[in-house]
Motif scaffolding. Structure first.
Motif, short mmCIF file in Angstrom:
data_model
loop_
_atom_site.label_atom_id
_atom_site.label_comp_id
_atom_site.label_asym_id
_atom_site.label_seq_id
_atom_site.Cartn_x
_atom_site.Cartn_y
_atom_site.Cartn_z
N LYS A 1 4.04 -111.44 -95.81
CA LYS A 1 4.82 -110.51 -96.84
C LYS A 1 3.97 -109.61 -97.50
N VAL A 2 4.23 -108.42 -97.63
CA VAL A 2 3.25 -107.41 -98.76
C VAL A 2 4.02 -107.84 -100.04
N LEU A 3 2.77 -108.14 -100.93
CA LEU A 3 3.51 -108.52 -102.39
C LEU A 3 3.14 -107.12 -103.23
N ALA A 4 1.74 -106.35 -103.19
CA ALA A 4 1.72 -105.05 -103.69
C ALA A 4 0.73 -104.29 -103.03
N THR A 5 0.65 -103.10 -103.34
CA THR A 5 -0.04 -102.10 -102.69
C THR A 5 -0.60 -101.18 -103.72
N ALA A 6 -1.89 -100.46 -103.34
CA ALA A 6 -2.44 -99.63 -104.13
C ALA A 6 -2.99 -98.56 -103.14
N LYS A 7 -2.02 -97.57 -103.00
CA LYS A 7 -2.48 -96.41 -102.26
C LYS A 7 -3.84 -95.62 -102.44
N ARG A 8 -4.09 -95.50 -103.80
CA ARG A 8 -5.07 -94.34 -103.90
C ARG A 8 -6.49 -95.16 -103.38
N SER A 9 -6.44 -96.66 -104.05
CA SER A 9 -7.67 -97.38 -103.38
C SER A 9 -7.71 -98.08 -101.79
N ASP A 10 -6.49 -97.78 -101.45
CA ASP A 10 -6.27 -98.39 -100.05
C ASP A 10 -6.39 -99.86 -99.88
N LEU A 11 -5.73 -100.53 -100.72
CA LEU A 11 -5.75 -102.03 -100.81
C LEU A 11 -4.28 -102.63 -100.95
N ALA A 12 -4.12 -103.68 -100.35
CA ALA A 12 -2.84 -104.17 -100.30
C ALA A 12 -2.87 -105.89 -100.38
N LEU A 13 -2.21 -106.59 -101.29
CA LEU A 13 -2.12 -107.86 -101.35
C LEU A 13 -0.93 -108.50 -100.54
N LEU A 14 -1.13 -109.55 -99.80
CA LEU A 14 -0.28 -110.25 -98.80
C LEU A 14 -0.12 -111.79 -99.11
N SER A 15 1.11 -112.28 -98.69
CA SER A 15 1.33 -113.64 -98.55
C SER A 15 1.56 -114.29 -97.43
N VAL A 16 1.04 -115.40 -97.11
CA VAL A 16 1.45 -115.95 -95.78
C VAL A 16 1.59 -117.52 -96.12
N GLU A 17 2.30 -118.01 -95.35
CA GLU A 17 2.48 -119.56 -95.17
C GLU A 17 1.61 -120.24 -94.33
N PHE A 18 0.57 -120.66 -94.15
CA PHE A 18 -0.21 -121.46 -93.07
C PHE A 18 0.61 -122.96 -92.86
N GLU A 19 0.44 -123.44 -91.92
CA GLU A 19 0.63 -124.74 -91.81
C GLU A 19 -0.29 -125.78 -92.79
N ARG A 20 0.11 -126.71 -93.09
CA ARG A 20 -0.76 -127.55 -94.16
C ARG A 20 -1.85 -128.16 -93.39
N GLY A 21 -1.70 -128.59 -92.25
CA GLY A 21 -2.80 -129.12 -91.40
C GLY A 21 -3.87 -128.07 -90.98
N ASN A 22 -3.67 -126.82 -91.04
CA ASN A 22 -4.53 -126.09 -90.68
C ASN A 22 -5.90 -125.81 -91.62
N LEU A 23 -6.81 -126.72 -91.42
CA LEU A 23 -7.93 -126.86 -92.31
C LEU A 23 -9.16 -126.01 -91.82
#
Length: 352
Positions: free
Chosen positions: A174-196
């Motif tokens: 999911k896209v949580l936030a963006t800053a177009k001028r600085s070309d940055l985006a904060l994202l969120s993802v749910e990885f499997e708990r066993g993915n070490l």
């Protein structure tokens, strides 16, 4: 007798001098290794690594992932018709268009895992790797045609998809936030708990103000979808601004969002100093076969179906622009309340 005493005194004096000289030489030899160690500086080193840094790069690579996004569009063309924006707003597109096709725009890039809460991981990447405009309009151009008046084609976005690739899973983000001028985006993802094999970046955020001409850097990302580590040297700061700095690293599509590292303590540790963003490029228009036509692969057979004009980008390799870490800190500060609500504590510390 006096002559003998004089000789003895001279010999004793010479022995004292030789002894002092020997003692001084021994002291210098013992302290030489300490003199070779230069004191830590705030500025990032311009020196090539003189020790094995494989383990440090390997640890950093575990926080870098490949991402891909797609935008799906309905595209309408108006061949030979004087269609304007008021016409678009007051008529159904299918009634006034000469043709309609479905198109897909895809991008790939790199994201950095910077934090984790009980249910999801926080990533950061470049905004241009995940953003697709809702509407794309092209206008007819010519000597006797008013600028941006008559529409040649219009594309309407139907939906989009965003995916994170790992060696064991493929997850939507999911896209949580963006800053177009600085070309940055904060994202969120749910990885499997066993993915070490994946964990938040443990390297400290540095200060891009201490980059200088010749600063040596490593860049980790996924150009052309391959996990790659490359290197670059910072150019003159006269070509920088608050949004990017320039280095000579080889840029390929997919490395946008890549992790940029530098050291200021003789490679005993690294600091996060920025993110690979873009390269200089030129655009050119080429003719391509009908997007929904049959695959055309026989070179000896003339092509007789419709052709379309498509823009191609030609990258100027060897020049890479990077987003300074100070801009990364800024987007974390601007979204402090959201990050606090979601429990991303390390991200809050990075933004300070």
């Amino acid at each position: 007798m006096r002559i003998l005493q004089h000789i003895v005194i001279v010999l004793l004096a010479g022995g004292v001098i030789a002894s002092c000289s020997s003692s001084q030489q021994s002291t210098q030899e013992f302290s030489a290794p300490q003199q070779e160690q230069s004191p830590q500086s705030n500025y990032y080193t311009t020196a090539f690594p003189h020790k094995d840094i494989h383990d440090k790069l390997k640890d950093a690579q575990q926080s870098v992932v490949r991402i891909a996004s797609s935008g799906f569009y309905d595209s309408f063309t108006f061949e030979g018709r004087a269609i304007t924006l008021p016409d678009i707003k007051t008529n159904a597109l299918k009634d006034i268009a000469t043709s309609k096709i479905s198109t897909e725009e895809s991008t790939s890039g790199t994201a950095i895992i910077i934090d984790r809460n009980n249910s999801s991981s926080l990533l950061i990447s470049c905004e241009h790797t995940i953003a697709f405009p809702d509407t794309i309009i092209t206008y007819y151009e010519g000597n006797n045609i008013p600028d941006e008046t008559y529409i040649e084609s219009i594309s309407i976005k139907k939906n989009s998809s965003h995916l994170v690739y790992t060696s064991t899973e493929l997850k939507p983000f999911k896209v949580l936030a963006t800053a177009k001028r600085s070309d940055l985006a904060l994202l969120s993802v749910e990885f499997e708990r066993g993915n070490l094999e994946l964990y938040p970046l443990e390297i400290s955020a540095g200060n891009s103000n201490f980059l200088r001409l010749g600063s040596f850097m490593y860049i980790l990302g996924f150009p052309k979808s391959y996990p790659i580590v490359t290197r670059g040297v910072a150019s003159s700061s006269e070509s920088w601004n608050d949004r990017f700095f320039v280095m000579d690293a080889t840029f390929n599509p997919g490395i946008s969002g890549g992790l940029v590292l530098a050291t200021n303590d003789n490679y005993n540790s690294f600091e996060w100093v920025g993110m690979a963003s873009s390269s200089t490029a030129t655009r050119e228009e080429v003719l391509v076969p009908h997007p929904e036509g049959e695959n055309y692969s026989r070179i000896t057979r003339p092509y007789t179906d419709s052709v379309f004009v498509q823009q191609k980008t030609r990258i100027n390799y060897g020049i890479t622009q990077a987003i300074p870490i100070n801009q990364v800190k800024k987007i974390l500060q601007e979204n402090r309340d959201m990050l606090k609500q979601k429990g991303y504590r390390r991200a809050l510390e990075m933004g300070e």
